[in-house]
Design a protein around this motif. Structure first.
Motif, PDB file in Angstrom:
ATOM      1  N   THR A   2       0.849  -1.183   0.000  1.00  0.00           N
ATOM      2  CA  THR A   2       0.000   0.000   0.000  1.00  0.00           C
ATOM      3  C   THR A   2       0.890   1.240   0.000  1.00  0.00           C
ATOM      4  O   THR A   2       1.737   1.386   0.889  1.00  0.00           O
ATOM      5  CB  THR A   2      -0.898   0.025   1.252  1.00  0.00           C
ATOM      6  N   ARG A  64       2.935  -2.816   3.939  1.00  0.00           N
ATOM      7  CA  ARG A  64       2.537  -4.059   3.270  1.00  0.00           C
ATOM      8  C   ARG A  64       1.030  -4.254   3.337  1.00  0.00           C
ATOM      9  O   ARG A  64       0.420  -4.740   2.406  1.00  0.00           O
ATOM     10  CB  ARG A  64       3.223  -5.267   3.911  1.00  0.00           C
ATOM     11  N   ARG A  65       0.445  -3.905   4.491  1.00  0.00           N
ATOM     12  CA  ARG A  65      -1.000  -4.081   4.667  1.00  0.00           C
ATOM     13  C   ARG A  65      -1.491  -3.097   5.722  1.00  0.00           C
ATOM     14  O   ARG A  65      -0.793  -2.832   6.699  1.00  0.00           O
ATOM     15  CB  ARG A  65      -1.280  -5.517   5.122  1.00  0.00           C
ATOM     16  N   GLU A  66      -2.688  -2.569   5.517  1.00  0.00           N
ATOM     17  CA  GLU A  66      -3.302  -1.716   6.525  1.00  0.00           C
ATOM     18  C   GLU A  66      -4.605  -2.342   6.998  1.00  0.00           C
ATOM     19  O   GLU A  66      -5.297  -3.019   6.234  1.00  0.00           O
ATOM     20  CB  GLU A  66      -3.520  -0.292   6.021  1.00  0.00           C
ATOM     21  N   GLU A  67      -4.914  -2.128   8.262  1.00  0.00           N
ATOM     22  CA  GLU A  67      -6.140  -2.609   8.876  1.00  0.00           C
ATOM     23  C   GLU A  67      -6.685  -1.497   9.765  1.00  0.00           C
ATOM     24  O   GLU A  67      -6.008  -0.484   9.982  1.00  0.00           O
ATOM     25  CB  GLU A  67      -5.855  -3.859   9.720  1.00  0.00           C
ATOM     26  N   LEU A  73      -0.879  -1.282  10.926  1.00  0.00           N
ATOM     27  CA  LEU A  73      -0.121  -1.546   9.713  1.00  0.00           C
ATOM     28  C   LEU A  73       0.844  -2.707   9.904  1.00  0.00           C
ATOM     29  O   LEU A  73       1.408  -2.885  10.979  1.00  0.00           O
ATOM     30  CB  LEU A  73       0.712  -0.315   9.323  1.00  0.00           C
ATOM     31  N   ARG A  88       5.176  -4.333  12.854  1.00  0.00           N
ATOM     32  CA  ARG A  88       3.764  -3.997  12.995  1.00  0.00           C
ATOM     33  C   ARG A  88       3.695  -2.636  13.675  1.00  0.00           C
ATOM     34  O   ARG A  88       4.568  -2.278  14.477  1.00  0.00           O
ATOM     35  CB  ARG A  88       3.036  -5.061  13.804  1.00  0.00           C
TER      36      ARG A  88
END
Length: 106
Positions: A2, A64-67, A73, A88
């Motif tokens: 992302t 790499r990834r978001e939540e 992250l 993280r």
């Protein structure tokens, strides 16, 4: 992956942009008074930590990834001291400022 400029939370996005551009003053301006940083479950002196781990050692974050609407992250973090590692990140946001940052190896 992302792109930082596509993160959902505008305050977290601005903080990561400050990290990646080496903008210490901009980073600090996004924090509440008394903001807290925790690294691998241990609270640290925030300004000492960001100087050592980020601004004095060319730290950069690649998401790499978001939540949680951009407030949690999974990222690749690198600096000149430790190299690159999977990390993280979690942010508590109050209004348009960050009051708590939690980070650690993922």
């Amino acid at each position: 992956m992302t792109a930082v400029d596509k993160l959902k939370d505008p305050t977290v996005r601005a903080l990561l942009e400050a990290v990646n551009s080496g903008d210490r003053a901009g980073f600090l301006a996004l924090l509440t008074p008394g903001a807290v940083l925790s690294d691998d479950g241990t609270e640290r002196n925030l300004e000492e930590w960001i100087d050592k781990e980020v601004f004095d050692s060319n730290g950069r974050i690649e998401v790499r990834r978001e939540e949680a609407d951009g407030r949690r992250l999974l990222a690749r973090f690198r600096n000149d001291t430790w190299g690159e590692m999977s990390t993280r990140w979690a942010f508590e946001v109050e209004g348009d400022r960050i009051s708590r940052i939690e980070t650690g190896q993922a």
